[in-house]
Write a protein that holds these residues in place. Structure first.
Motif, PDB file in Angstrom:
ATOM      1  N   ARG A 182       0.864  -1.179   0.000  1.00 17.14           N
ATOM      2  CA  ARG A 182       0.000   0.000   0.000  1.00 17.14           C
ATOM      3  C   ARG A 182       0.901   1.231   0.000  1.00 17.14           C
ATOM      4  NH1 ARG A 182      -5.229   0.815   1.546  1.00 17.14           N
ATOM      5  NH2 ARG A 182      -5.338  -1.248   2.460  1.00 17.14           N
ATOM      6  N   SER A 183       0.600   2.150  -0.873  1.00 14.16           N
ATOM      7  CA  SER A 183       1.359   3.395  -0.932  1.00 14.16           C
ATOM      8  C   SER A 183       0.907   4.311   0.201  1.00 14.16           C
ATOM      9  CB  SER A 183       1.132   4.103  -2.267  1.00 14.16           C
ATOM     10  OG  SER A 183       1.738   5.375  -2.231  1.00 14.16           O
ATOM     11  N   LEU A 184       1.856   4.910   0.878  1.00 17.72           N
ATOM     12  CA  LEU A 184       1.527   5.857   1.938  1.00 17.72           C
ATOM     13  C   LEU A 184       1.477   7.287   1.418  1.00 17.72           C
ATOM     14  CD1 LEU A 184       3.664   4.306   4.806  1.00 17.72           C
ATOM     15  CD2 LEU A 184       1.239   3.985   4.326  1.00 17.72           C
ATOM     16  N   ASN A 185       1.676   7.453   0.122  1.00 18.02           N
ATOM     17  CA  ASN A 185       1.622   8.777  -0.485  1.00 18.02           C
ATOM     18  C   ASN A 185       0.157   9.227  -0.521  1.00 18.02           C
ATOM     19  OD1 ASN A 185       1.455  10.935  -2.288  1.00 18.02           O
ATOM     20  ND2 ASN A 185       3.189  10.195  -3.499  1.00 18.02           N
TER      21      ASN A 185
END
Length: 193
Positions: A182-185
């Motif tokens: 999962r991207s934390l951006n």
């Protein structure tokens, strides 16, 4: 339900050995890749006795249909009602395999490999993960060209998802499940939750 007791015992012994040899991974989440799950002759027999398309039903046509409305994913439950529609020899084979992969010893072996993640999820000690109630829900899936599924987390209803592939040759070597992080951006959260 008739089981082939020698096949059950041989398959379970082989499965437990394969699980024991497998290396547990924690990145990007706890998982284990178990190779050679079935004895080679049993694997060949499962491929040979894989149920025909008439035994399958559409799996969520809303999500698994091509642009013409044709289902790209079908499923068959490995419950007794569905297995009883198979020829006797196939019924006994699949019921025996279902019993071996769904038995307590197999569950405990898999849960032991995944103990760090399961103990975190259920907030219990790693030595207690075998007490987590879990009930196998075996299903066969058959996907055809055009099948796609977007990256997604599995449902929280499931405790462990096990997938077995039944290829007839090496032509689909690069097809299968992919793991994502999962991207934390925050920008990515606008595009995909």
């Amino acid at each position: 339900m008739l089981l082939d007791r020698p096949l059950y015992e041989r398959t379970l012994k082989h499965l437990l050995n394969a699980i024991g040899k497998a290396k547990a991974e924690v990145d990007p989440f706890p998982h284990v890749l178990i190779e050679g799950v079935f004895p080679e002759d049993v694997f060949r027999k499962l491929v040979e006795c894989y149920p025909q398309a008439s035994h399958f039903t559409k799996a969520n046509p809303k999500h698994h249909s091509d642009e013409y409305g044709k289902s790209t994913r079908q499923r068959m439950s490995l419950n007794e009602a569905c297995l009883s529609t198979l020829p006797d020899q196939h019924h006994t084979l699949w019921a025996t395999i279902r019993a071996a992969i769904g038995c307590r010893e197999a569950k405990d072996a898999v849960f032991s490999k995944l103990a760090p993640g399961l103990s975190r999820r259920f907030r219990i000690g790693e030595d207690q993960v075998s007490s987590v109630p879990a009930f196998p829900r075996g299903q066969l899936y058959s996907e055809v060209e055009g099948y796609r599924i977007a990256p997604h987390p599995d449902t929280r209803e499931k405790i462990v998802t096990m997938q077995f592939a039944f290829p007839t040759d090496d032509s689909l070597r690069n097809v299968g499940t992919e793991f994502y992080r999962r991207s934390l951006n925050p920008i990515h959260l606008l595009r995909e939750p």
